[in-house]
Scaffold this active site. Structure first.
Site, PDB file in Angstrom:
ATOM      1  N   LYS A 112      -3.850  11.551 -10.614  1.00 11.58           N
ATOM      2  CA  LYS A 112      -2.781  12.550 -10.610  1.00 11.58           C
ATOM      3  C   LYS A 112      -2.402  12.939  -9.184  1.00 11.58           C
ATOM      4  O   LYS A 112      -3.206  12.791  -8.259  1.00 11.58           O
ATOM      5  CB  LYS A 112      -3.212  13.796 -11.394  1.00 11.58           C
ATOM      6  CG  LYS A 112      -3.389  13.535 -12.886  1.00 11.58           C
ATOM      7  CD  LYS A 112      -3.722  14.808 -13.640  1.00 11.58           C
ATOM      8  CE  LYS A 112      -3.811  14.524 -15.138  1.00 11.58           C
ATOM      9  NZ  LYS A 112      -4.122  15.743 -15.929  1.00 11.58           N
ATOM     10  N   GLY A 126       2.897  14.658 -10.603  1.00 14.02           N
ATOM     11  CA  GLY A 126       2.983  13.263 -11.006  1.00 14.02           C
ATOM     12  C   GLY A 126       1.654  12.737 -11.463  1.00 14.02           C
ATOM     13  O   GLY A 126       0.610  13.361 -11.276  1.00 14.02           O
ATOM     14  N   ASP A 152       2.250  -5.894  -1.145  1.00 19.05           N
ATOM     15  CA  ASP A 152       2.655  -5.331  -2.437  1.00 19.05           C
ATOM     16  C   ASP A 152       3.994  -4.602  -2.310  1.00 19.05           C
ATOM     17  O   ASP A 152       4.156  -3.479  -2.784  1.00 19.05           O
ATOM     18  CB  ASP A 152       1.579  -4.390  -2.970  1.00 19.05           C
ATOM     19  CG  ASP A 152       1.683  -4.174  -4.479  1.00 19.05           C
ATOM     20  OD1 ASP A 152       2.322  -5.009  -5.141  1.00 19.05           O
ATOM     21  OD2 ASP A 152       1.118  -3.192  -4.978  1.00 19.05           O
ATOM     22  N   LYS A 209      -3.044  12.908  -3.619  1.00 13.50           N
ATOM     23  CA  LYS A 209      -3.312  11.941  -4.675  1.00 13.50           C
ATOM     24  C   LYS A 209      -4.805  11.930  -4.971  1.00 13.50           C
ATOM     25  O   LYS A 209      -5.623  11.604  -4.116  1.00 13.50           O
ATOM     26  CB  LYS A 209      -2.832  10.549  -4.261  1.00 13.50           C
ATOM     27  CG  LYS A 209      -2.968   9.514  -5.374  1.00 13.50           C
ATOM     28  CD  LYS A 209      -2.144   8.260  -5.115  1.00 13.50           C
ATOM     29  CE  LYS A 209      -2.634   7.483  -3.926  1.00 13.50           C
ATOM     30  NZ  LYS A 209      -1.975   6.162  -3.833  1.00 13.50           N
TER      31      LYS A 209
END
Length: 958
Positions: free
Chosen positions: A648, A642, A759, A663
């Site tokens: 990335k 991803g 969030d 990540k």
């Protein structure tokens, strides 16, 4: 001796060493040349060392000047050829200085490293020099709103890296240059996304060569010129287009039939030309919001049947297009429709608006047609209907009807309201901010070239604009307390204008550096408004009320001072010298410690020591970069699963065989070291089955990496959009809702100290292999420490559409802010729509449609068909009611997350589902899986290669 050393020590105490700060002599000579031509330069432009003296508006790298940003300074004079000596200059922004006049020097072509040339709203004139084509690193060229004349330099076509090209609002003449043989032309700008050439005097035809399928244009704006000939069919090859404006020219001929290939176009204006032939069929342009084809000479035609199929339409203007027949009632049922203008046509028969009309409809203007009847419904309409100069208004007694008179022009009186305070009476030229503080704001006019809406009475639009702008300023850490928008209006070019006032957060006025920074964010298009406002530019007023700063003065020799100091210079000078050296050494030590803390905030986390901080690492590992390289085969492309704005995501395998998702932040998107450490500390505090678990982290060699548990089914957003291949029926959506609610309730009520996520959105809800929901991404989360249980005052952060309006207005964050976001998420679960879509806000849309006396509360039209329409949806009405309680305007009227959990559990029991047990159904058992492997939500490769997902990167405010 003592007197001679004092200036040297003062330099060390105030800044860096002289050797490190000395400005390159060529650069200093160029600046002196600018100063000789300019007046009103910043008052701290004194001395001989711009780089070491911290001159306002100048940024240096290794003694070379790399940036000059001086917006809104009231500079007067010209731009001399000396500018060409700044060979390392990368950014030049002199916007909003009307006093800068004359032509651009040809020497500007010497600035080979220039990436941003921004001269918006100055007084420059004359030809744009051909030498501008030598700036091969140029990405951003904005010369709009000046007085440039002559032809567009064909050499601009040589700027292969150009992204933004704005030459609008000048006096440019001649034809549009395209390449011929070895000559350059605009058709060579394959990577440019913005062609802004409106409000000039360009003439000649539009070359068909100008457009091609290899271009990446999103905005093509040529309105208000003198162009002739036809619209080239090659325009229909540019599939990326979103805004097209060729209105107010002298174009003729038929509209190309392939224009309906532009399925991403949202605003299309080709009005006020001499176009002929049939009215173009634009069926299939489903993204179209604003359509204006008025004042052309198309062939007479019946009202087009394809127009009511454009379900995103907000504005339809077909004045003087020879349309005939009766306007179909289905037209007025388009939900988003706001304004219909069909004046001076051949429409006849009965006007029937119907009962299933779009709730945003404000105006139907059918002046000068042949309408002889108006079918009104009981209770009347709140819509403004104008039927002047129709047979119906020529009948006896019709004069008293409201639709037979032309109403006065309505202008919106919108102004950003105060934030729950009473505006004070301010002195002099000060203005009261939305937070009721008197100060000197930075003001100007926002100009939107192609807004997707026409209803200026919809205050939600302007509230969302103000919110997004404030979030942007805070994101870039600008000293802004609040902003105010006022007086929305349309000009004669159909542009939307808004007054903007930006208020300081420190003192009553901004300093110069703050004005440069705010001006640059707006002139450089760093700030991106909500999509419905479209492309914009800003024209600032000159700012004069700068905060007072202490201006360094040159130390001068004086015979009297020399005698006095010389008489006492003996032992006192030596003591003073030692004292100053001691102070300097102390400050340098503190600087070094602070720098070390900034560069490596984990310096106190020594794995070999059992400190209190290291105990917080219980359950997580501090990985070395070499370990993570080994676990991911050196971050190989084969292990990439991803990517996002953060960086990335890689699949990794630990020596134990455990799968992890890593990540890796990319350069430019990383948090500060301290913020990165704070996020890790927060993640280590929470442990719950509905929260994503942190396995470890790495902070080494300038790298930031987070190691998470591996989750196979991606984000809720991917499933709702259909990209993951997973179908979520009503039962599965309830289970997702209860899982996410339990995770949030844990953060609010059981974590110590409590945590506000800040969030919550569908991209931050992940699904494991059993499709249980996990709350992810704590990059914006806030801990409520002792004494903050009620609320904490903080900068507004979050994502537009999910953001609690009360939090935005007051900047007081509470757990109820998460509840609001969760309520929006519940509506997204029902509709599979993003919160703000084509200018429509899901909360308002549901609130308007909702009718408790009808089946499914009258929401069938917006429910996601994949939810199982046509089957039993037990508990859906109660789910809707709960969602609407969560999005109440006042936080006090919203339930707690604990109460939300209990109500969803009751809904699941009512629906015959077991709310206590986790789903025993894996994604592999879905009917989609039986048809083949689903597409991995973060990669285009086959899902069978690696069945894993990972929380996407933190999406910063839009």
């Amino acid at each position: 001796m003592g007197v001679q050393v004092l200036p040297i020590l003062l330099v060390f105490l105030l800044g860096d060493s002289i050797g490190d700060a000395a400005t390159n002599p060529y650069d200093f000579g160029a600046i002196k040349g600018l100063m000789s031509d300019w007046q009103n330069t910043p008052p701290n432009w004194v001395g001989t060392d711009p780089c070491g003296g911290d001159w306002d508006g100048i940024v240096c790298t290794n003694s070379r000047i790399t940036s000059i940003t001086l917006s809104s300074m009231g500079l007067t004079g010209s731009l001399p050829g000396d500018i060409g000596q700044l060979s390392e200059l990368q950014i030049l922004d002199l916007s909003y200085n009307r006093g800068l006049t004359g032509s651009l020097p040809t020497q500007i072509g010497n600035l080979m490293k220039l990436t941003n040339l921004i001269l918006v709203g100055c007084g420059f004139s004359g030809r744009i020099p051909d030498s501008i084509g030598s700036l091969q690193n140029l990405v951003f060229l904005s010369l709009n709103s000046n007085g440039f004349s002559g032809q567009i330099p064909p050499t601009i076509g040589n700027l292969s890296r150009l992204y933004w090209l704005d030459l609008a609002d000048n006096q440019l003449t001649g034809s549009i240059p395209v390449s011929k043989g070895s000559e350059f032309g605009l058709d060579m700008l394959l990577h440019t996304k913005h062609f802004h050439f409106g409000q000039n005097q360009l003439s000649g035809t539009i070359p068909s060569q100008l457009f091609s399928s290899g271009m990446h244009l999103i905005h093509v704006i040529f309105d208000n010129n003198r162009l002739t000939g036809s619209i080239p069919p090659t325009l229909g090859l540019v599939q990326s287009l979103e805004v097209v404006r060729f209105d107010r020219n002298s174009l003729d001929g038929a509209v190309p039939a392939n224009l309906n290939n532009l399925t991403s176009v949202q605003e299309l204006l080709i009005s006020n030309n001499r176009l002929t032939g049939p009215l173009p069929n634009l069926a299939g342009m489903n993204a179209l919001n604003y359509l204006d084809m008025s004042n052309n000479t198309f062939d007479a035609t019946d009202f087009p049947t394809w127009i009511p199929t454009l379900q995103s339409l907000t504005t339809l203007i077909l004045e003087r297009t020879q349309v005939r027949g009766g306007p179909p009632v289905i037209l007025f049922s388009i939900f988003s429709l706001q304004r219909v203008v069909l004046r001076h046509n051949q429409l006849n028969g009965t006007l029937d608006i119907g009962t299933n009309r779009g709730n945003q409809l404000q105006l139907i203007d059918l002046q000068t047609n042949f309408i002889d009847n108006f079918k009104q419904r009981a209770g009347g309409y709140s819509i403004e209907v104008i039927l002047v100069d129709n047979p119906i208004c020529l009948e006896t007694g019709a004069a008293g009807q409201s639709y037979c008179t032309i109403p006065q022009t309505n202008t919106s009186s919108y102004s950003t309201p105060p934030n729950s305070c009473i505006p004070p009476v301010c002195n002099s030229n000060q203005t009261s901010s939305p937070n009721c503080i008197c100060s000197y704001p930075y003001t100007g006019t926002l100009v939107f070239r192609a807004p997707s809406f026409s209803g200026l009475g919809n205050l939600t639009y302007f509230d969302s604009l103000a919110s997004s702008m404030m979030i942007s300023f805070q994101f870039y850490q600008l000293p802004v307390d609040s902003i105010s928008l006022s007086d929305p209006r349309k000009d004669s070019y159909d542009y939307l204008l808004l007054n903007l006032a930006v208020f300081p957060s420190e003192g009553v006025s901004f300093n110069r550096m703050s004005i440069y920074s705010i001006g640059f964010v707006l002139s450089n298009q760093t700030y991106k408004p909500p999509h419905l406002f479209g492309p914009f530019y800003f024209i600032a007023d000159q700012y004069t009320n700068f905060a007072e700063v202490q201006v360094p003065t040159t130390l001068k020799k004086s015979s009297n001072i020399g005698v006095i100091v010389g008489a006492a210079a003996g032992g006192f000078a030596l003591l003073l010298l030692l004292a100053l050296v001691g102070v300097y050494a102390f400050r340098q030590k503190k600087r070094a410690e602070k720098a070390a803390e900034q560069s490596n905030p984990f310096v106190n986390w020594d794995p070999k020591k059992s400190t209190s901080e290291i105990l917080q690492l219980r359950g997580a590992r501090w990985f070395s970069l070499e370990e993570l390289k080994k676990h991911t085969n050196n971050f190989s492309e084969a292990n990439e699963i991803g990517s996002g704005g953060y960086g990335k995501v890689y699949r990794g395998t630990l020596p134990t065989g455990t799968l992890v998702a890593i990540k890796r932040a990319q350069q430019g998107s990383m948090q500060g070291g301290i913020e990165f450490k704070n996020e890790i500390e927060l993640l280590l505090r929470v442990h719950h089955k509905n929260l994503v678990s942190l396995v470890g982290f790495c902070f080494e060699q300038g790298e930031q990496l987070l190691v998470y548990e591996f989750l196979p089914n991606g984000t809720l957003k991917e499933s709702l959009s259909g990209k993951s291949g997973i179908r979520l029926d009503w039962a599965r959506r309830l289970k997702v809702a209860i899982g996410a609610a339990r995770g949030l309730a844990y953060l609010h009520e059981l974590a110590n100290p409590p945590i506000i996520h800040r969030d919550i959105k569908s991209t931050n809800i992940l699904l494991d292999d059993h499709l249980n929901a996990r709350v992810a991404d704590f990059g914006l989360s806030k801990l409520l420490r002792e004494g903050e249980r009620g609320h904490v005052t903080t900068q507004v952060k979050g994502t537009m559409g999910y953001l609690d309006p009360e939090y935005y207005m007051t900047q007081q964050l509470t757990e109820k802010s998460d509840v609001y976001s969760f309520g929006v998420l519940m509506l997204e679960l029902l509709t599979a729509r993003t919160p703000i879509e084509q200018g429509r806000y899901i909360v308002r849309e549901v609130r308007v449609l909702m009718n408790k006396d009808k089946d499914l509360y009258n929401l069938q039209g917006i429910l996601d068909p994949a939810i199982g329409l046509g089957t039993s949806l037990k508990g859906l009405e109660r789910f809707v009611e709960l969602a609407m309680r969560c999005v109440e305007e006042s936080g006090a009227d919203r339930p707690t997350m604990g109460e939300v959990v209990k109500e969803i559990e009751n809904i699941m029991v009512f629906a015959g589902l077991n709310s206590k047990a986790e789903s025993a159904t894996t994604s592999a058992s879905y009917e989609e899986a039986s048809k083949g492997y689903a597409t991995h939500p973060y990669h285009n490769e086959d899902f069978s290669k690696y069945s894993g997902g990972f929380p996407p990167s933190r999406i910063e405010p839009q």
